[in-house]
Design an enzyme around this catalytic site. Sequence first.
Site, PDB file in Angstrom:
ATOM      1  N   LYS A 166      -5.113 -15.098   1.851  1.00 21.26           N
ATOM      2  CA  LYS A 166      -4.191 -15.246   3.081  1.00 21.26           C
ATOM      3  C   LYS A 166      -2.637 -15.010   2.616  1.00 21.26           C
ATOM      4  O   LYS A 166      -2.205 -15.557   1.600  1.00 21.26           O
ATOM      5  CB  LYS A 166      -4.322 -16.654   3.449  1.00 21.26           C
ATOM      6  CG  LYS A 166      -5.752 -16.984   3.997  1.00 21.26           C
ATOM      7  CD  LYS A 166      -5.726 -16.397   5.522  1.00 21.26           C
ATOM      8  CE  LYS A 166      -7.326 -16.258   5.995  1.00 21.26           C
ATOM      9  NZ  LYS A 166      -7.310 -15.952   7.204  1.00 21.26           N
ATOM     10  N   ASP A 194      -5.065 -10.987   4.009  1.00 17.54           N
ATOM     11  CA  ASP A 194      -5.180 -11.066   5.407  1.00 17.54           C
ATOM     12  C   ASP A 194      -3.756 -11.607   5.965  1.00 17.54           C
ATOM     13  O   ASP A 194      -3.629 -13.174   5.396  1.00 17.54           O
ATOM     14  CB  ASP A 194      -6.392 -12.019   5.644  1.00 17.54           C
ATOM     15  CG  ASP A 194      -6.498 -12.315   7.315  1.00 17.54           C
ATOM     16  OD1 ASP A 194      -5.680 -11.945   8.045  1.00 17.54           O
ATOM     17  OD2 ASP A 194      -7.416 -13.179   7.746  1.00 17.54           O
ATOM     18  N   GLU A 220      -5.413  -6.911   6.302  1.00 19.38           N
ATOM     19  CA  GLU A 220      -5.957  -7.341   7.536  1.00 19.38           C
ATOM     20  C   GLU A 220      -4.818  -7.989   8.791  1.00 19.38           C
ATOM     21  O   GLU A 220      -4.054  -8.757   7.979  1.00 19.38           O
ATOM     22  CB  GLU A 220      -6.926  -8.533   7.395  1.00 19.38           C
ATOM     23  CG  GLU A 220      -7.766  -9.059   8.627  1.00 19.38           C
ATOM     24  CD  GLU A 220      -9.048  -9.654   8.076  1.00 19.38           C
ATOM     25  OE1 GLU A 220      -9.732  -9.506   7.042  1.00 19.38           O
ATOM     26  OE2 GLU A 220      -9.043 -10.784   8.615  1.00 19.38           O
ATOM     27  N   GLU A 246      -9.899  -9.124  15.200  1.00 20.38           N
ATOM     28  CA  GLU A 246     -10.584 -10.481  15.411  1.00 20.38           C
ATOM     29  C   GLU A 246     -10.093 -11.091  16.817  1.00 20.38           C
ATOM     30  O   GLU A 246     -10.915 -11.937  17.323  1.00 20.38           O
ATOM     31  CB  GLU A 246     -10.564 -11.197  14.427  1.00 20.38           C
ATOM     32  CG  GLU A 246      -8.984 -11.964  13.983  1.00 20.38           C
ATOM     33  CD  GLU A 246      -8.938 -12.623  12.952  1.00 20.38           C
ATOM     34  OE1 GLU A 246      -9.158 -12.199  11.785  1.00 20.38           O
ATOM     35  OE2 GLU A 246      -8.676 -13.938  12.842  1.00 20.38           O
ATOM     36  N   ASP A 269     -15.193 -10.099  16.335  1.00 22.90           N
ATOM     37  CA  ASP A 269     -15.944 -11.307  16.003  1.00 22.90           C
ATOM     38  C   ASP A 269     -17.255 -11.311  17.148  1.00 22.90           C
ATOM     39  O   ASP A 269     -17.054 -11.225  18.302  1.00 22.90           O
ATOM     40  CB  ASP A 269     -15.101 -12.632  16.345  1.00 22.90           C
ATOM     41  CG  ASP A 269     -15.894 -13.876  15.804  1.00 22.90           C
ATOM     42  OD1 ASP A 269     -15.226 -14.623  14.932  1.00 22.90           O
ATOM     43  OD2 ASP A 269     -17.132 -14.177  16.220  1.00 22.90           O
ATOM     44  N   HIS A 296     -15.642 -10.125  11.933  1.00 27.13           N
ATOM     45  CA  HIS A 296     -15.031 -11.211  11.497  1.00 27.13           C
ATOM     46  C   HIS A 296     -15.959 -12.364  11.882  1.00 27.13           C
ATOM     47  O   HIS A 296     -16.662 -12.356  12.884  1.00 27.13           O
ATOM     48  CB  HIS A 296     -13.806 -11.459  12.430  1.00 27.13           C
ATOM     49  CG  HIS A 296     -13.073 -12.721  12.431  1.00 27.13           C
ATOM     50  ND1 HIS A 296     -13.452 -13.890  13.249  1.00 27.13           N
ATOM     51  CD2 HIS A 296     -12.149 -12.955  11.609  1.00 27.13           C
ATOM     52  CE1 HIS A 296     -12.392 -14.721  12.973  1.00 27.13           C
ATOM     53  NE2 HIS A 296     -11.979 -14.590  11.892  1.00 27.13           N
ATOM     54  N   GLU A 329     -18.285 -11.362   5.961  1.00 29.40           N
ATOM     55  CA  GLU A 329     -17.269 -12.420   5.585  1.00 29.40           C
ATOM     56  C   GLU A 329     -17.678 -14.000   5.671  1.00 29.40           C
ATOM     57  O   GLU A 329     -18.322 -14.349   6.766  1.00 29.40           O
ATOM     58  CB  GLU A 329     -16.149 -12.502   6.854  1.00 29.40           C
ATOM     59  CG  GLU A 329     -15.123 -13.479   6.744  1.00 29.40           C
ATOM     60  CD  GLU A 329     -13.728 -13.401   7.556  1.00 29.40           C
ATOM     61  OE1 GLU A 329     -13.846 -12.688   8.643  1.00 29.40           O
ATOM     62  OE2 GLU A 329     -12.842 -14.038   7.181  1.00 29.40           O
TER      63      GLU A 329
HETATM   64 CA    CA Z   1      -8.529 -12.584   9.681  1.00 29.53          CA
END
Ligand code: CA
Length: 376
Positions: A166, A194, A220, A246, A269, A296, A329
């Site tokens: 992240k 991400d 991402e 996503e 997703d 996602h 994921e």
């Molecule tokens: Ca993400």
Amino acid sequence: MRIADVRTHVLEARLAMPFSWSFDRTEVRGACIVEIVCEDGTVGWGECFGPPRLNAAVVHAFRPLLLGADALATERIWQTLYSQFRDQGQKGLVVTALSGVDVALWDIRGKRFGAPVHRLMGGPLRTGVAAYATGTYRRDAGDPLDYITAEVAGYAREGFGAVKLKIGFGLQEDIALIRAVRETIGPQVGLMLDANHGYDAVDAVALGRAVAPLDIGWLEEPVAPEDLGSYEEVRRGQPIPVAGGECEFTRWGFREVLARRAMDIIQPDTCAAGGLSECKKIADMANAFGVRYLPHVWGTGIGLAAALHLLAVLPHHPPRHKPREPLLELDRSEHPFRQAVLKKPIEHVSGVVQVPDGPGLGIDVDRAALERFAAR
Ligand code: CA
């Protein structure tokens, strides 16, 4: 297979350790689980990604259109619900709620025919999927350079072939952390970034250029999801493949992404972009455009099962003797009921997760857990 009842289960649990990402912080995990019951007693389970109570409200608005409908008529039901709310609901909560309904209907269809969903969708093209670890959220206290490097070292020890970090907290801080993480996991473990749309195009291009030599799998959500112009700039301006999607919905939303070549990898997703029915269509569109598709996944075991069935039928891309296989994921952040909702948890073994092969989604939902984690 007439639908006799449509129920929602809004679940919630407090976290032992609240965590943050680029633009938000949470102290709870929540979920909206959809349960559809047929006249013969067959039950299908689905999950909606996003705010649980709002999703439940939309599912309840769908209810009169679902009661008495043929549960196997998934295309007709999808089009009926989408058309009913199209003028105000082309993206967001209407489609996330529709996704949960569609997944539950596929579970029913599988149970009706005694086959796993992926077989009814024409698969499997693969029976197991390599997973990457999603985690590395920020804590309220401590130095991320210490606790995040320790966390990713743990994922590497567990056998994950790749981890996702992240970022989106500021250029210099992010670059220092990316370097530290790459040093910790070494050159053999894949590393993806991400940003949770924590940058604008200028920052994202600068970051991509700075860290590209560290062998980054993808960048991402570098920028806001609705800003495809900035996505195009980030793609053109730096060498790391750009991922996102996503927060995108349906074939029409992804048509724009694909036609503009705004992303190298799309990440719908399954519990948000329109369910299994719609995501298979989006996957085939992506294949036609030569764009990679990696779903996602951020829900409970029910959403995870849905994603695995879709992963089992994603087209090979590109076509060759040893195709590049899709990745799962696997969220490793704290989630008190992610696995508790299933009587038999879906887990990885050395970084690989098997696609469930029982009828429908191939899961057994634990009603006691739904009661235990019901939001009060
Ligand atoms: Ca993400």
